[in-house]
Design a protein around this motif. Sequence first.
Motif, PDB file in Angstrom:
ATOM      1  N   PRO A 158       0.754  -1.459   0.025  1.00 54.12           N
ATOM      2  CA  PRO A 158      -0.061   0.047   0.007  1.00 54.12           C
ATOM      3  C   PRO A 158       0.905   1.150  -0.054  1.00 54.12           C
ATOM      4  O   PRO A 158       0.357   2.270  -0.504  1.00 54.12           O
ATOM      5  CB  PRO A 158      -0.888  -0.177   1.307  1.00 54.12           C
ATOM      6  CG  PRO A 158      -0.819  -1.437   1.604  1.00 54.12           C
ATOM      7  CD  PRO A 158       0.441  -2.139   1.127  1.00 54.12           C
ATOM      8  N   GLU A 159       2.092   1.269   0.564  1.00 62.67           N
ATOM      9  CA  GLU A 159       2.782   2.305   0.636  1.00 62.67           C
ATOM     10  C   GLU A 159       3.606   2.677  -0.566  1.00 62.67           C
ATOM     11  O   GLU A 159       3.909   3.681  -0.815  1.00 62.67           O
ATOM     12  CB  GLU A 159       3.883   2.148   1.692  1.00 62.67           C
ATOM     13  CG  GLU A 159       3.344   2.210   3.138  1.00 62.67           C
ATOM     14  CD  GLU A 159       2.829   0.824   3.558  1.00 62.67           C
ATOM     15  OE1 GLU A 159       3.261  -0.358   2.771  1.00 62.67           O
ATOM     16  OE2 GLU A 159       2.086   0.672   4.446  1.00 62.67           O
ATOM     17  N   THR A 160       3.602   1.596  -1.656  1.00 58.37           N
ATOM     18  CA  THR A 160       4.382   1.728  -2.919  1.00 58.37           C
ATOM     19  C   THR A 160       3.513   1.873  -4.118  1.00 58.37           C
ATOM     20  O   THR A 160       3.863   2.460  -5.117  1.00 58.37           O
ATOM     21  CB  THR A 160       5.466   0.818  -2.946  1.00 58.37           C
ATOM     22  OG1 THR A 160       4.927  -0.667  -3.192  1.00 58.37           O
ATOM     23  CG2 THR A 160       6.492   0.953  -1.904  1.00 58.37           C
ATOM     24  N   ILE A 161       2.481   1.477  -4.027  1.00 59.36           N
ATOM     25  CA  ILE A 161       1.476   1.194  -5.047  1.00 59.36           C
ATOM     26  C   ILE A 161       0.038   2.030  -4.530  1.00 59.36           C
ATOM     27  O   ILE A 161      -0.519   1.886  -3.722  1.00 59.36           O
ATOM     28  CB  ILE A 161       1.015  -0.294  -5.476  1.00 59.36           C
ATOM     29  CG1 ILE A 161       2.137  -0.967  -5.919  1.00 59.36           C
ATOM     30  CG2 ILE A 161       0.040  -0.078  -6.622  1.00 59.36           C
ATOM     31  CD1 ILE A 161       1.784  -2.334  -6.360  1.00 59.36           C
ATOM     32  N   GLY A 162      -0.084   3.231  -5.147  1.00 59.70           N
ATOM     33  CA  GLY A 162      -1.196   4.149  -4.749  1.00 59.70           C
ATOM     34  C   GLY A 162      -2.721   3.605  -5.056  1.00 59.70           C
ATOM     35  O   GLY A 162      -3.293   3.927  -4.263  1.00 59.70           O
ATOM     36  N   GLU A 172      -4.386 -13.085   8.701  1.00 61.61           N
ATOM     37  CA  GLU A 172      -3.686 -13.163   7.520  1.00 61.61           C
ATOM     38  C   GLU A 172      -4.137 -11.917   6.617  1.00 61.61           C
ATOM     39  O   GLU A 172      -2.966 -11.452   6.067  1.00 61.61           O
ATOM     40  CB  GLU A 172      -3.782 -14.361   6.792  1.00 61.61           C
ATOM     41  CG  GLU A 172      -3.139 -15.707   7.605  1.00 61.61           C
ATOM     42  CD  GLU A 172      -3.581 -17.001   6.818  1.00 61.61           C
ATOM     43  OE1 GLU A 172      -2.850 -18.097   6.893  1.00 61.61           O
ATOM     44  OE2 GLU A 172      -4.584 -17.176   6.351  1.00 61.61           O
ATOM     45  N   ILE A 173      -5.419 -11.913   6.564  1.00 58.39           N
ATOM     46  CA  ILE A 173      -5.779 -10.741   5.595  1.00 58.39           C
ATOM     47  C   ILE A 173      -5.295  -9.309   6.190  1.00 58.39           C
ATOM     48  O   ILE A 173      -5.005  -8.326   5.341  1.00 58.39           O
ATOM     49  CB  ILE A 173      -7.346 -10.758   5.547  1.00 58.39           C
ATOM     50  CG1 ILE A 173      -7.819 -11.924   4.739  1.00 58.39           C
ATOM     51  CG2 ILE A 173      -8.034  -9.573   5.034  1.00 58.39           C
ATOM     52  CD1 ILE A 173      -9.158 -12.197   4.880  1.00 58.39           C
ATOM     53  N   ARG A 174      -5.308  -9.082   7.499  1.00 53.11           N
ATOM     54  CA  ARG A 174      -5.154  -7.797   8.217  1.00 53.11           C
ATOM     55  C   ARG A 174      -3.774  -7.533   8.310  1.00 53.11           C
ATOM     56  O   ARG A 174      -3.201  -6.611   8.107  1.00 53.11           O
ATOM     57  CB  ARG A 174      -5.579  -8.070   9.792  1.00 53.11           C
ATOM     58  CG  ARG A 174      -5.374  -6.645  10.478  1.00 53.11           C
ATOM     59  CD  ARG A 174      -5.543  -6.834  11.803  1.00 53.11           C
ATOM     60  NE  ARG A 174      -4.740  -7.815  12.340  1.00 53.11           N
ATOM     61  CZ  ARG A 174      -5.176  -8.661  13.370  1.00 53.11           C
ATOM     62  NH1 ARG A 174      -6.319  -8.604  13.902  1.00 53.11           N
ATOM     63  NH2 ARG A 174      -3.909  -9.542  13.692  1.00 53.11           N
ATOM     64  N   ASP A 175      -3.012  -8.793   8.352  1.00 54.84           N
ATOM     65  CA  ASP A 175      -1.343  -8.409   8.649  1.00 54.84           C
ATOM     66  C   ASP A 175      -0.597  -8.579   7.105  1.00 54.84           C
ATOM     67  O   ASP A 175       0.558  -8.123   7.409  1.00 54.84           O
ATOM     68  CB  ASP A 175      -0.979  -9.400   9.453  1.00 54.84           C
ATOM     69  CG  ASP A 175      -1.414  -9.646  10.902  1.00 54.84           C
ATOM     70  OD1 ASP A 175      -2.051  -8.416  11.410  1.00 54.84           O
ATOM     71  OD2 ASP A 175      -1.362 -10.535  11.643  1.00 54.84           O
ATOM     72  N   VAL A 176      -0.935  -8.976   6.347  1.00 51.26           N
ATOM     73  CA  VAL A 176      -0.373  -9.031   4.975  1.00 51.26           C
ATOM     74  C   VAL A 176      -0.192  -7.506   4.443  1.00 51.26           C
ATOM     75  O   VAL A 176      -0.888  -6.946   4.238  1.00 51.26           O
ATOM     76  CB  VAL A 176      -0.850 -10.014   4.002  1.00 51.26           C
ATOM     77  CG1 VAL A 176      -0.236  -9.664   2.553  1.00 51.26           C
ATOM     78  CG2 VAL A 176      -0.749 -11.278   4.286  1.00 51.26           C
ATOM     79  N   ARG A 177       0.961  -7.144   4.126  1.00 49.44           N
ATOM     80  CA  ARG A 177       1.220  -5.676   3.735  1.00 49.44           C
ATOM     81  C   ARG A 177       2.285  -5.311   2.646  1.00 49.44           C
ATOM     82  O   ARG A 177       2.694  -4.487   2.300  1.00 49.44           O
ATOM     83  CB  ARG A 177       2.004  -4.636   5.025  1.00 49.44           C
ATOM     84  CG  ARG A 177       1.092  -4.883   6.258  1.00 49.44           C
ATOM     85  CD  ARG A 177      -0.274  -4.536   5.939  1.00 49.44           C
ATOM     86  NE  ARG A 177      -0.403  -3.148   5.623  1.00 49.44           N
ATOM     87  CZ  ARG A 177      -1.738  -2.621   5.112  1.00 49.44           C
ATOM     88  NH1 ARG A 177      -2.724  -3.455   5.098  1.00 49.44           N
ATOM     89  NH2 ARG A 177      -1.801  -1.633   4.673  1.00 49.44           N
ATOM     90  N   SER A 178       2.215  -6.601   1.904  1.00 49.98           N
ATOM     91  CA  SER A 178       3.474  -6.720   0.642  1.00 49.98           C
ATOM     92  C   SER A 178       3.197  -7.896  -0.056  1.00 49.98           C
ATOM     93  O   SER A 178       2.519  -8.650   0.320  1.00 49.98           O
ATOM     94  CB  SER A 178       4.879  -6.493   1.122  1.00 49.98           C
ATOM     95  OG  SER A 178       5.454  -7.750   1.565  1.00 49.98           O
ATOM     96  N   VAL A 179       3.664  -7.757  -1.507  1.00 48.76           N
ATOM     97  CA  VAL A 179       3.453  -8.761  -2.112  1.00 48.76           C
ATOM     98  C   VAL A 179       4.556 -10.158  -1.698  1.00 48.76           C
ATOM     99  O   VAL A 179       3.893 -11.271  -1.834  1.00 48.76           O
ATOM    100  CB  VAL A 179       4.048  -8.753  -3.650  1.00 48.76           C
ATOM    101  CG1 VAL A 179       4.207  -9.716  -4.645  1.00 48.76           C
ATOM    102  CG2 VAL A 179       2.973  -7.542  -4.231  1.00 48.76           C
TER     103      VAL A 179
END
Length: 76
Positions: free
Chosen positions: A24-28, A54-61
């Motif tokens: 989310p920080e790198t893809i607008g 898992e849904i909540r914690d995943v923050r990158s590919v």
Amino acid sequence: MTLTEVVAGVLDVDPAEVTEESGPETIGTWTSLRHLQLVVTLEEVYGLSFAFDEIRDVRSVGELRTVLRAKGTETR
């Protein structure tokens, strides 16, 4: 379909822009709504379910790939 292709398709970006660090920080276009759309699409593509944590914690590919592998899914 590769994980990169799924992510790029849901987030409407060029697959070349998707890296393991993408989030989310790198893809607008990676908004909270698109995050949920991504999860649903991954569940459909790979035939699995994600737990709430898992849904909540995943923050990158890269984190997505780790969760998918932990579920026994081979990602390319």
